[in-house]
Design a protein around this motif. Structure first.
Motif, PDB file in Angstrom:
ATOM      1  N   ARG A  84       0.817  -1.048   0.161  1.00 36.53           N
ATOM      2  CA  ARG A  84      -0.075  -0.099  -0.110  1.00 36.53           C
ATOM      3  C   ARG A  84       0.834   1.395   0.018  1.00 36.53           C
ATOM      4  O   ARG A  84       2.127   1.339   0.343  1.00 36.53           O
ATOM      5  CB  ARG A  84      -0.936  -0.019   1.176  1.00 36.53           C
ATOM      6  CG  ARG A  84      -1.878  -0.863   1.294  1.00 36.53           C
ATOM      7  CD  ARG A  84      -2.756  -1.085   2.538  1.00 36.53           C
ATOM      8  NE  ARG A  84      -3.756  -2.297   2.677  1.00 36.53           N
ATOM      9  CZ  ARG A  84      -4.577  -2.509   3.647  1.00 36.53           C
ATOM     10  NH1 ARG A  84      -4.441  -1.872   4.603  1.00 36.53           N
ATOM     11  NH2 ARG A  84      -5.267  -3.670   3.522  1.00 36.53           N
ATOM     12  N   ALA A  85       0.179   2.383  -0.304  1.00 40.07           N
ATOM     13  CA  ALA A  85       1.000   3.797  -0.346  1.00 40.07           C
ATOM     14  C   ALA A  85       1.285   3.956   1.006  1.00 40.07           C
ATOM     15  O   ALA A  85       0.504   3.901   1.982  1.00 40.07           O
ATOM     16  CB  ALA A  85       0.082   4.588  -1.037  1.00 40.07           C
ATOM     17  N   ILE A  86       2.387   4.873   1.196  1.00 37.19           N
ATOM     18  CA  ILE A  86       2.907   5.137   2.568  1.00 37.19           C
ATOM     19  C   ILE A  86       2.658   6.784   2.552  1.00 37.19           C
ATOM     20  O   ILE A  86       3.218   7.302   2.006  1.00 37.19           O
ATOM     21  CB  ILE A  86       4.291   4.883   2.677  1.00 37.19           C
ATOM     22  CG1 ILE A  86       4.467   3.324   2.402  1.00 37.19           C
ATOM     23  CG2 ILE A  86       4.824   5.451   3.940  1.00 37.19           C
ATOM     24  CD1 ILE A  86       6.072   2.858   2.632  1.00 37.19           C
ATOM     25  N   PRO A  87       1.811   7.258   3.473  1.00 34.50           N
ATOM     26  CA  PRO A  87       1.615   8.703   3.794  1.00 34.50           C
ATOM     27  C   PRO A  87       2.700   9.294   4.129  1.00 34.50           C
ATOM     28  O   PRO A  87       3.779   8.739   4.757  1.00 34.50           O
ATOM     29  CB  PRO A  87       0.509   8.491   4.787  1.00 34.50           C
ATOM     30  CG  PRO A  87      -0.087   7.243   5.041  1.00 34.50           C
ATOM     31  CD  PRO A  87       0.933   6.308   4.548  1.00 34.50           C
ATOM     32  N   ALA A  88       2.805  10.641   3.737  1.00 30.25           N
ATOM     33  CA  ALA A  88       4.194  11.483   4.021  1.00 30.25           C
ATOM     34  C   ALA A  88       4.203  11.538   5.560  1.00 30.25           C
ATOM     35  O   ALA A  88       3.038  11.802   6.313  1.00 30.25           O
ATOM     36  CB  ALA A  88       3.731  12.729   3.387  1.00 30.25           C
ATOM     37  N   GLY A  89       5.192  11.770   6.051  1.00 31.50           N
ATOM     38  CA  GLY A  89       5.276  11.957   7.694  1.00 31.50           C
ATOM     39  C   GLY A  89       5.647  10.754   8.434  1.00 31.50           C
ATOM     40  O   GLY A  89       6.079  10.801   9.365  1.00 31.50           O
ATOM     41  N   LEU A  90       5.416   9.610   7.867  1.00 34.66           N
ATOM     42  CA  LEU A  90       5.915   8.418   8.408  1.00 34.66           C
ATOM     43  C   LEU A  90       7.333   8.025   8.491  1.00 34.66           C
ATOM     44  O   LEU A  90       7.846   7.419   9.454  1.00 34.66           O
ATOM     45  CB  LEU A  90       4.964   7.010   7.788  1.00 34.66           C
ATOM     46  CG  LEU A  90       3.576   7.132   8.184  1.00 34.66           C
ATOM     47  CD1 LEU A  90       3.071   5.979   7.575  1.00 34.66           C
ATOM     48  CD2 LEU A  90       3.231   7.402   9.785  1.00 34.66           C
ATOM     49  N   LEU A  91       7.841   8.323   7.406  1.00 33.56           N
ATOM     50  CA  LEU A  91       9.198   8.242   7.160  1.00 33.56           C
ATOM     51  C   LEU A  91      10.097   9.342   7.078  1.00 33.56           C
ATOM     52  O   LEU A  91       9.652  10.549   6.557  1.00 33.56           O
ATOM     53  CB  LEU A  91       9.355   7.179   6.026  1.00 33.56           C
ATOM     54  CG  LEU A  91       9.086   5.748   6.125  1.00 33.56           C
ATOM     55  CD1 LEU A  91       9.251   5.109   4.669  1.00 33.56           C
ATOM     56  CD2 LEU A  91       9.837   4.985   7.124  1.00 33.56           C
ATOM     57  N   ALA A  92      11.479   9.433   7.391  1.00 32.04           N
ATOM     58  CA  ALA A  92      12.355  10.537   7.195  1.00 32.04           C
ATOM     59  C   ALA A  92      12.304  10.721   5.608  1.00 32.04           C
ATOM     60  O   ALA A  92      12.311   9.798   4.846  1.00 32.04           O
ATOM     61  CB  ALA A  92      13.605  10.285   7.665  1.00 32.04           C
ATOM     62  N   ALA A  93      12.379  11.956   5.134  1.00 28.97           N
ATOM     63  CA  ALA A  93      12.245  12.164   3.679  1.00 28.97           C
ATOM     64  C   ALA A  93      13.270  11.350   2.842  1.00 28.97           C
ATOM     65  O   ALA A  93      12.948  10.703   1.725  1.00 28.97           O
ATOM     66  CB  ALA A  93      12.387  13.320   3.280  1.00 28.97           C
TER      67      ALA A  93
END
Length: 616
Positions: free
Chosen positions: A22-31
């Motif tokens: 699935r797609a991973i929303p922004a903010g869950l991982l370091a850029a």
């Protein structure tokens, strides 16, 4: 603690989404990690099916090493320092070339098995598009420093590891390689990232100087003490005073002015007179004042240091090897500024030669006084160093003695085997460093002296500090500038070094090319001292041209390790190619190596198994 838990929770959520496709929303991982995961998915990698880490053949590894030999050797010197700083049993250090091929590593024997199980060995390929998010490959792909910790790796079988990597660039901004420090996640140290970044910057600065040695090099910084560090801005000038190369630090320092490359000196700085080799000041066109030093190009080869008056010619070092050269240059720069230098290296690597060179570079007119701390009885060291009054102890000299520190006044005091100094004497030496005041044993008036203090050891002082055998505060005072001399087997300049040493022990005598090759293949556990002894014994034959047979008779017989049939065939093919290249090059080793795209040492090893008819 709460911040760490929140970060771990977001990472776990991102990991679950990745494995569910699935797609991973922004903010869950370091850029940078999120960008790397996207690149991995775009490359067709499946998080459920980790590939094996690829490994190239030995002859291919040698080719990659030869293509990046200068960067590898400079990196090796920094890796040795990092191994001590980060902890030998905690981190493995690695250096990869721009293709992601790991071409050098440094790991303690106690950790070797654990680390090699993950494939962190020379010859493995860590390109991000092949093995997923990993510090080596991701730093190369993104061209930026990065830390990849635990579950941030694209594949789960790397999650036990935490890795830090920093790319290293050549003056033209092409990638020279990537420096990496890897540990098991529980051993991760937050300060390691800054330490690795500084080491990469040091390598980059030395590569800049090495690549542009034929140009005038201008170092600038707001503080004079940083001119010889990785924080200095570096500009290379051609004969018309035009900038032909600049490092990132120079661009940062000169922010707001025109792009340095292509600009003239006058477009960047107000008119000024800089004496080559001496520190001065510059004002840029924005009105900012900088400390600066202009170094003239070096054209002499091989790079010998002419012996100063009163110093034996045998002490003039030959250092064409990049790591040895970098160590000597750092010692010279530190000594010229009066900074203490700690010289590390195995027995026989030339620590006293390096110290004498640093003494000459300091410009001091006083004596060079060498003291072997291991050769003086512990109860007499203080009296020898700091002097004593008459009757201070049984056997004291009539009239007392001034001490070696006083004899070195105006010059250099070199303390060899400093790791053997007893703890009470360490405290006395620390007091001496506080104000450079000599207090004789048994009383008497203290005397101020002006000495450059150089020390040397073949033991790990970091481990000695941890074990309580050496004072931490003294170690930090002695190691303001610390260099490590490479073992002879790690050096690439054995042939010119042997020629130089032979000229010292038997002027007018030279080595046959085959004899020089035989020396270059030998391991030399005794380092430069052993090489010198072998040459001295060879010279006793009275031969003006020493042949291979004479050298071979003085060295242990060569033995070949068993090899698989495939490796044997590969070596035979390689040997035939080398023989053909040597014939085409008229026996010249360097030309043959360039034609084949390998290092000279590769040819030396090959002709040791199948000697060609030509010699270079």
């Amino acid at each position: 603690m709460l911040a760490h838990r929140a970060t771990d929770s977001r990472l776990a959520q991102a990991r679950s989404l990745l494995e569910l496709g699935r797609a991973i929303p922004a903010g869950l991982l370091a850029a940078p990690i999120a960008a790397s995961w996207r690149r991995c998915l775009d490359a067709g990698l499946d998080p459920h099916h980790p590939p094996n880490v690829g490994r190239i053949e030995q002859h291919e590894l040698e080719r990659h090493r030869a293509a990046h030999e200068t960067a590898r050797r400079l990196a090796r010197a920094e890796m040795q320092a990092l191994h001590r700083q980060l902890g030998r049993d905690s981190f493995v250090l690695a250096f990869a070339d721009p293709d992601g091929v790991l071409i050098d590593s440094l790991v303690s024997e106690g950790r070797r098995g654990d680390i090699e199980a993950f494939g962190i060995v020379p010859g493995t390929v860590w390109e991000e598009s092949l093995v997923g998010t990993n510090a080596l490959g991701t730093a190369s792909a993104s061209r930026q420093r990065i830390a990849v910790r635990g579950a941030e790796h694209f594949f789960t079988h790397h999650q036990r590891l935490s890795c830090i990597a920093a790319p290293i660039f050549l003056p033209d901004r092409t990638l020279a390689g990537v420096l990496d420090a890897t540990c098991f996640s529980e051993a991760y140290a937050p300060n390691a990232r800054a330490i690795v970044a500084l080491a990469a910057a040091e390598i980059e600065a030395r590569l800049f100087r090495a690549r542009l040695a034929g140009k005038r090099l201008l170092a600038i910084h707001g503080r004079a003490e940083f001119l010889d560090t990785a924080y200095a801005g570096l500009l290379a000038l051609d004969a018309a005073d035009r900038v032909v190369a600049a490092n990132d630090q120079a661009r940062f320092i000169l922010a707001g002015l025109p792009e340095p490359i292509g600009a003239t000196f006058g477009a960047l700085f107000a008119p000024a007179e800089l004496r080559p080799g001496a520190a001065g000041t510059l004002t840029d066109r924005a009105g900012r004042l900088f400390h600066a030093r202009l170094d003239q190009p070096e054209t002499a080869r091989p790079r010998k240091i002419a012996p100063a008056q009163g110093v034996p010619a045998a002490d003039a070092p030959v250092a064409e090897d990049p790591a040895a050269r970098a160590a000597l240059d750092m010692a010279a720069r530190a000594a010229a500024r009066g900074m203490p230098v700690l010289i590390r290296g195995a027995t026989g690597t030339g620590k006293e030669v390096a110290a004498r060179y640093a003494h000459r570079a300091s410009g001091r007119g006083g004596r060079f006084v060498a003291v072997n701390c291991a050769a003086i009885p512990p109860d007499l060291i203080a009296a020898e160093l700091f002097g004593h009054v008459e009757g201070a102890f049984t056997g004291a000299r009539r009239g007392g003695a001034a001490g070696l520190a006083v004899e070195a006044d105006g010059g250099t005091l070199f303390l060899d085997e400093i790791g053997d100094l007893p703890l009470p004497l360490q405290a006395a030496l620390l007091r001496f460093l506080d104000d450079f005041s000599v207090r004789p044993v048994g009383g008497g008036m203290p005397r101020l002296v002006d000495v450059l203090l150089l020390t040397a050891t073949n033991v790990d002082l970091g481990e000695a500090v941890a074990a309580g055998r050496f004072r931490a505060d003294l170690y930090y005072r002695l190691a303001i500038a610390e260099i490590t001399l490479p073992a002879l087997r790690e050096r690439s300049d054995i042939r010119p070094l042997a020629a130089h040493l032979l000229e010292q022990v038997a002027p007018g005598t030279r080595l046959e090319p085959a004899a020089a090759l035989r020396l270059a293949r030998h391991d030399f556990p005794g380092n430069v001292r052993e090489l010198r002894n072998v040459l001295a014994r060879a010279a006793l034959t009275g031969e003006k041209v020493i042949g291979e047979e004479t050298i071979a008779a003085l060295l242990p017989a060569e033995t070949a390790a068993p090899a698989a049939a495939g490796q044997s065939v590969l070596r035979d093919v390689q040997a035939r190619r080398i023989e053909a290249a040597l014939r085409a090059a008229g026996g010249n080793i360097s030309r043959a190596a360039r034609a084949l795209g390998v290092s000279r040492n590769t040819i030396y090893r090959a002709i040791g198994r199948t000697p060609p008819t030509a010699a270079g």
